[in-house]
Write an enzyme that holds these catalytic residues in place. Structure first.
Site, PDB file in Angstrom:
ATOM      1  N   GLU A  73       0.826  -1.211   0.000  1.00  0.00           N
ATOM      2  CA  GLU A  73       0.000   0.000   0.000  1.00  0.00           C
ATOM      3  C   GLU A  73       0.857   1.256   0.000  1.00  0.00           C
ATOM      4  OE1 GLU A  73      -3.125   2.154  -0.536  1.00  0.00           O
ATOM      5  OE2 GLU A  73      -3.429  -0.005  -0.228  1.00  0.00           O
ATOM      6  N   GLU A  80       1.342   6.468  -7.080  1.00  0.00           N
ATOM      7  CA  GLU A  80       0.233   7.335  -7.487  1.00  0.00           C
ATOM      8  C   GLU A  80       0.615   8.810  -7.399  1.00  0.00           C
ATOM      9  OE1 GLU A  80      -3.138   6.357  -5.136  1.00  0.00           O
ATOM     10  OE2 GLU A  80      -3.756   4.695  -6.433  1.00  0.00           O
ATOM     11  N   LYS A  98      -1.213   3.146 -12.459  1.00  0.00           N
ATOM     12  CA  LYS A  98      -1.987   3.087 -11.229  1.00  0.00           C
ATOM     13  C   LYS A  98      -2.693   1.743 -11.082  1.00  0.00           C
ATOM     14  CE  LYS A  98      -2.845   8.026 -10.542  1.00  0.00           C
ATOM     15  NZ  LYS A  98      -3.869   9.063 -10.278  1.00  0.00           N
TER      16      LYS A  98
END
Length: 239
Positions: A73, A80, A98
């Protein structure tokens, strides 16, 4: 005149590097809702594992799974941010970057679920697993591995044929493959004729729904069902 390029700002020492890393984690947790959910899930799983009294090896397995998801994550968020910096507007390549980063998080999450299942199944499924044998096979190992292998083969075949999307269309039907893999695993576990027939009927209904919705052709559904049965039988013979 254009300004001369500036040297990148770097931490002056090890302590500042650690502070920068902590700030990055805090910023991610503050701005990314998924990261907050990951942290809450990790807290709940680790507390639950402590209450169960897991062995050192099982606890290491869970800790690695938690770390893997949080790491994925963090990398996804960093990518991103960089993509948004380089391409503020819409660009197909930016979207692909992405999507791939999000896929990394999904793969890590699935892996964490599998590791968590193998670490906790002997405690949360004592009826299926019998006594808590620390070195024996965990209960439910066969169906979990069968479904995972079937899913991986479906993804590879969809990528090979290049038709449809992961959840809509393409050869073979993933829903049919997974549903028949589950049905075959249940039948092979010896649950009895009635439950076997009901499970098989459910797999048929799931597969037939893909035809009714116009998502798959009959050939794609049949291929998916055959793939699920074949992969599950293969795992059963190997195990």
């Amino acid at each position: 005149m254009s300004e001369a390029p500036r040297d990148p700002i770097k931490p002056a020492n090890w302590l500042q590097s650690v502070n920068c890393a902590i700030e990055g984690i805090l910023w991610t947790a503050r701005t990314q809702r998924h990261m907050r959910w990951h942290f809450l899930a990790a807290l709940a799983v680790l507390l639950f594992a402590h209450c169960l009294g897991l062995s050192a090896l099982e606890f290491i397995l869970l800790a690695f799974a938690v770390t893997l998801v949080l790491f994925a994550e963090l990398v996804n968020t960093a990518l991103e941010v960089v993509v948004d910096l380089v391409s503020p507007g819409y660009h197909p390549l930016a979207k692909q970057a992405k999507d791939v980063a999000a896929g990394a998080v999904l793969v890590a999450s699935i892996g964490a679920v599998v590791m968590g299942f193998f670490a906790l199944s002997r405690y949360i499924l004592p009826v299926l697993g019998g006594q808590l044998d620390q070195l024996g096979r965990p209960p439910g190992e066969f169906p979990v591995i069968s479904v995972l292998i079937t899913t991986i083969v479906v993804v590879l075949l969809k990528a090979l044929f290049g038709r449809g999307t992961p959840l809509h269309g393409g050869l073979p039907s993933g829903h049919a493959a997974v549903s028949f893999a589950i049905a075959t695993a249940i039948i092979l576990s010896g649950v009895g004729a009635l439950l076997s027939l009901l499970t098989l009927a459910l797999a048929v209904m799931v597969s037939h729904s893909r035809l009714l919705l116009g998502i798959h052709s009959a050939g794609e559904v049949v291929a998916g069902g055959a793939l699920g049965v074949a992969m599950t039988l293969l795992v059963y013979l190997l195990m």
